[in-house]
Design a protein around this motif. Sequence first.
Motif, PDB file in Angstrom:
ATOM      1  N   VAL A 125      27.343   7.597   5.409  1.00 19.23           N
ATOM      2  CA  VAL A 125      26.204   6.678   5.276  1.00 19.23           C
ATOM      3  C   VAL A 125      26.256   5.898   3.968  1.00 19.23           C
ATOM      4  N   LYS A 126      27.051   6.359   3.019  1.00 19.38           N
ATOM      5  CA  LYS A 126      27.188   5.608   1.763  1.00 19.38           C
ATOM      6  C   LYS A 126      27.826   4.242   2.018  1.00 19.38           C
ATOM      7  N   SER A 127      28.849   4.210   2.867  1.00 20.14           N
ATOM      8  CA  SER A 127      29.525   2.946   3.159  1.00 20.14           C
ATOM      9  C   SER A 127      28.841   2.196   4.300  1.00 20.14           C
ATOM     10  N   SER A 128      28.420   2.914   5.356  1.00 21.24           N
ATOM     11  CA  SER A 128      27.772   2.218   6.473  1.00 21.24           C
ATOM     12  C   SER A 128      26.439   1.626   6.051  1.00 21.24           C
ATOM     13  N   GLY A 129      25.757   2.258   5.107  1.00 17.55           N
ATOM     14  CA  GLY A 129      24.501   1.711   4.605  1.00 17.55           C
ATOM     15  C   GLY A 129      24.689   0.368   3.923  1.00 17.55           C
ATOM     16  N   LYS A 130      25.808   0.206   3.214  1.00 17.42           N
ATOM     17  CA  LYS A 130      26.073  -1.076   2.547  1.00 17.42           C
ATOM     18  C   LYS A 130      26.378  -2.167   3.582  1.00 17.42           C
ATOM     19  N   VAL A 131      27.120  -1.816   4.618  1.00 22.63           N
ATOM     20  CA  VAL A 131      27.477  -2.790   5.651  1.00 22.63           C
ATOM     21  C   VAL A 131      26.260  -3.194   6.471  1.00 22.63           C
ATOM     22  N   SER A 132      25.233  -2.327   6.512  1.00 21.57           N
ATOM     23  CA  SER A 132      24.046  -2.598   7.335  1.00 21.57           C
ATOM     24  C   SER A 132      23.315  -3.861   6.912  1.00 21.57           C
ATOM     25  N   TYR A 133      23.435  -4.263   5.650  1.00 19.44           N
ATOM     26  CA  TYR A 133      22.765  -5.494   5.209  1.00 19.44           C
ATOM     27  C   TYR A 133      23.272  -6.686   6.029  1.00 19.44           C
ATOM     28  N   PHE A 134      24.578  -6.727   6.239  1.00 23.32           N
ATOM     29  CA  PHE A 134      25.161  -7.819   7.035  1.00 23.32           C
ATOM     30  C   PHE A 134      24.879  -7.627   8.522  1.00 23.32           C
ATOM     31  N   LEU A 135      25.085  -6.405   9.019  1.00 26.16           N
ATOM     32  CA  LEU A 135      24.970  -6.155  10.453  1.00 26.16           C
ATOM     33  C   LEU A 135      23.550  -6.368  10.969  1.00 26.16           C
ATOM     34  N   ALA A 136      22.554  -6.118  10.129  1.00 30.71           N
ATOM     35  CA  ALA A 136      21.169  -6.244  10.571  1.00 30.71           C
ATOM     36  C   ALA A 136      20.620  -7.654  10.417  1.00 30.71           C
ATOM     37  N   ILE A 137      21.156  -8.414   9.461  1.00 30.47           N
ATOM     38  CA  ILE A 137      20.580  -9.729   9.148  1.00 30.47           C
ATOM     39  C   ILE A 137      21.346 -10.871   9.804  1.00 30.47           C
ATOM     40  N   PHE A 138      22.676 -10.803   9.816  1.00 30.19           N
ATOM     41  CA  PHE A 138      23.487 -11.905  10.322  1.00 30.19           C
ATOM     42  C   PHE A 138      23.143 -12.314  11.761  1.00 30.19           C
ATOM     43  N   PRO A 139      22.947 -11.364  12.700  1.00 31.97           N
ATOM     44  CA  PRO A 139      22.637 -11.782  14.075  1.00 31.97           C
ATOM     45  C   PRO A 139      21.388 -12.652  14.181  1.00 31.97           C
ATOM     46  N   TYR A 140      20.408 -12.433  13.311  1.00 32.15           N
ATOM     47  CA  TYR A 140      19.183 -13.236  13.381  1.00 32.15           C
ATOM     48  C   TYR A 140      19.409 -14.663  12.888  1.00 32.15           C
ATOM     49  N   ILE A 141      20.319 -14.810  11.950  1.00 24.48           N
ATOM     50  CA  ILE A 141      20.675 -16.159  11.499  1.00 24.48           C
ATOM     51  C   ILE A 141      21.301 -16.925  12.661  1.00 24.48           C
ATOM     52  N   VAL A 142      22.210 -16.264  13.384  1.00 27.33           N
ATOM     53  CA  VAL A 142      22.878 -16.909  14.513  1.00 27.33           C
ATOM     54  C   VAL A 142      21.895 -17.182  15.643  1.00 27.33           C
ATOM     55  N   LEU A 143      21.029 -16.207  15.952  1.00 28.65           N
ATOM     56  CA  LEU A 143      20.039 -16.419  17.004  1.00 28.65           C
ATOM     57  C   LEU A 143      19.120 -17.582  16.675  1.00 28.65           C
ATOM     58  N   GLY A 144      18.758 -17.720  15.399  1.00 27.67           N
ATOM     59  CA  GLY A 144      17.922 -18.846  14.983  1.00 27.67           C
ATOM     60  C   GLY A 144      18.625 -20.175  15.197  1.00 27.67           C
ATOM     61  N   ILE A 145      19.907 -20.234  14.826  1.00 32.21           N
ATOM     62  CA  ILE A 145      20.688 -21.461  15.018  1.00 32.21           C
ATOM     63  C   ILE A 145      20.813 -21.798  16.511  1.00 32.21           C
ATOM     64  N   LEU A 146      21.124 -20.784  17.319  1.00 27.79           N
ATOM     65  CA  LEU A 146      21.289 -21.008  18.753  1.00 27.79           C
ATOM     66  C   LEU A 146      19.968 -21.378  19.421  1.00 27.79           C
ATOM     67  N   LEU A 147      18.858 -20.809  18.943  1.00 28.13           N
ATOM     68  CA  LEU A 147      17.558 -21.158  19.518  1.00 28.13           C
ATOM     69  C   LEU A 147      17.222 -22.622  19.259  1.00 28.13           C
ATOM     70  N   ILE A 148      17.449 -23.066  18.029  1.00 25.58           N
ATOM     71  CA  ILE A 148      17.187 -24.471  17.694  1.00 25.58           C
ATOM     72  C   ILE A 148      18.056 -25.384  18.549  1.00 25.58           C
ATOM     73  N   ARG A 149      19.339 -25.006  18.691  1.00 20.92           N
ATOM     74  CA  ARG A 149      20.245 -25.807  19.512  1.00 20.92           C
ATOM     75  C   ARG A 149      19.812 -25.807  20.972  1.00 20.92           C
ATOM     76  N   ALA A 150      19.396 -24.623  21.484  1.00 27.08           N
ATOM     77  CA  ALA A 150      19.008 -24.517  22.888  1.00 27.08           C
ATOM     78  C   ALA A 150      17.799 -25.395  23.199  1.00 27.08           C
ATOM     79  N   LEU A 151      16.830 -25.415  22.306  1.00 21.21           N
ATOM     80  CA  LEU A 151      15.600 -26.171  22.553  1.00 21.21           C
ATOM     81  C   LEU A 151      15.819 -27.678  22.541  1.00 21.21           C
ATOM     82  N   THR A 152      16.950 -28.115  22.009  1.00 26.72           N
ATOM     83  CA  THR A 152      17.230 -29.546  21.962  1.00 26.72           C
ATOM     84  C   THR A 152      18.062 -30.012  23.152  1.00 26.72           C
TER      85      THR A 152
END
Length: 582
Positions: A201-228
Amino acid sequence: MPSHTNCALSLDEDSGGHTPASQEQPSRSESAPQTQRDRWSRDIEFLLSCIALSVGLGNVWRFPVTALENGGGAFVIPYLIVLIFVGRPVYYLEMLLGQFSSRGAVRVFDFAPAFRGVGYGQVLSTAFVTIYYASVMGITLRYFFASLTTGDLPWNKCKPEWNDSSVICVDSNGIGNPDAILMGCLALSWTVVCFTLIRGVKSSGKVSYFLAIFPYIVLGILLIRALTLPGAKDGILFFITPQWDQLLEPKVWYAAVTQVFFSLTICFGNIIMYASYNRFDQNIYRDVNIITTIDTGTSLLAGFVIFGILGNLAHEIGTDDIRSVVRGGAGLAFISYPDALSKFTFAPQFFSALFFLMLFALGIGSNVGMTSCVMTVLRDQFPSLQHWKVVFGIGFVGLSLGSIFVTPYILNLVDFFGASFIAFFLAIAELVAIAWIYGVKRLCKDVEFMLRIPIGIYWRICWGFITPIMMAIILIYTLVKLEPLTYRDEYYPLAAYVAGWILFATGVMQFPFWAIYAITQQKSQNLKEKILSAFHSQINWGPLDENLLREYKEFTTKYKKECEPHLKQMNFFEKMRDRIFS
């Protein structure tokens, strides 16, 4: 059975001299040294790791299609009901047990050794899911690398060998067939998982910052694109339009339960495992509310994104029937959606690469948690094993078996028999063990000792009655209405069904096998005492830290003296009611 066990079963709800949370006191984790066990570096890493575990591929492709096939917008009603009365209570329950005991998915059943087989069955089911999840990630990587091109996307034009009556121009028969490229992508997937877990968990905890946040950035971009996009409105309306008649179908409620199970990753042992690395007094009540809310919101957000873009695909090919461009399960992510992205007039390669990179991040987040669950059970059973050897050993086995699952035909079979069905059966056994054998009342006193907060009536009623009864009713209806599993509306051969039921039996039969083993290991003189002893807590049940365990036993002994006279006057049913409502 030791006397302190009976005491804890009959604890009074009065907090007595126990210090309330509002008073200034040092944290228990600071006042007592912890037994050697990995801990999260920060509380936020636990929260982000749980989000990365729960918010996975099931939110992006499983929820939208499951909702579409089970009432559209009306599916949200049974989904939310199941979430409120099954999902959240079980999630909180597993977090509490993991944090209180600091034990993995098998050893946590030290509170009732006869139920250890439930833990073994859940871990076995988790192992099945882990292997095919990695295979799906391998397919995702293949699509990601194929998207890194300046020319047309490879699936943008039909090849002669892709002759298919479907409007979707993709090699729908060949996707997932094992080959050198797919095996290379599968190996890369397992490499990423192994190096993420190289320090636990020492290493996986550090990676979790990217794994938990990055998908929402992409979903936000795709949502904006989809609505247009033209036609997106039709796709979203198609997704949310309710089909009210579907609500009376038992299969809809079964679908809601399995969706909640997969979405929150409950009853697979993963939540117990992650919580076991927490500080003893961490505020997980807050974490449960945050995670379950985010998970549900993500499923709905993914539905808008997916069907907004599929609505554009239907518009581009000139059809009003959006259902005709939708493929279920993995086909949504690897057939329908790639074809939709290829129709983009602006930077289709960029959006395609972004989408599959997001899928890969979601898959890694979930697979790291599931692999950790298997790893923790092995480390708990064999403490002398070196951590890195366990990690790479799991990776090697997963890679060796993974080639079987890179074909969706097999994946669909294992998903149903080796994951959904096993999890459903064993979840009911888990709830019975905790709520009725161990006792909701005792659990609530454990929580009061650990977090210094009372447990509300909502949680008590759900744990004691609503959740197990609701799941049992849905399971019975499902078994009565059960029909043979199909893939693309075609039945599997008989041998496949036999293999599937053997897979199911292998997981579920862990429960009676280990129950019998636990009974035979008891030191009582006669069979009746052996059976009763196997259903009672072990003498060392409680916090893993020795100082906390000593304090916990003093806490329980005090209440035995206070409430023992009242218990002697109760009959069996009054005692059962007391275990839940106190």
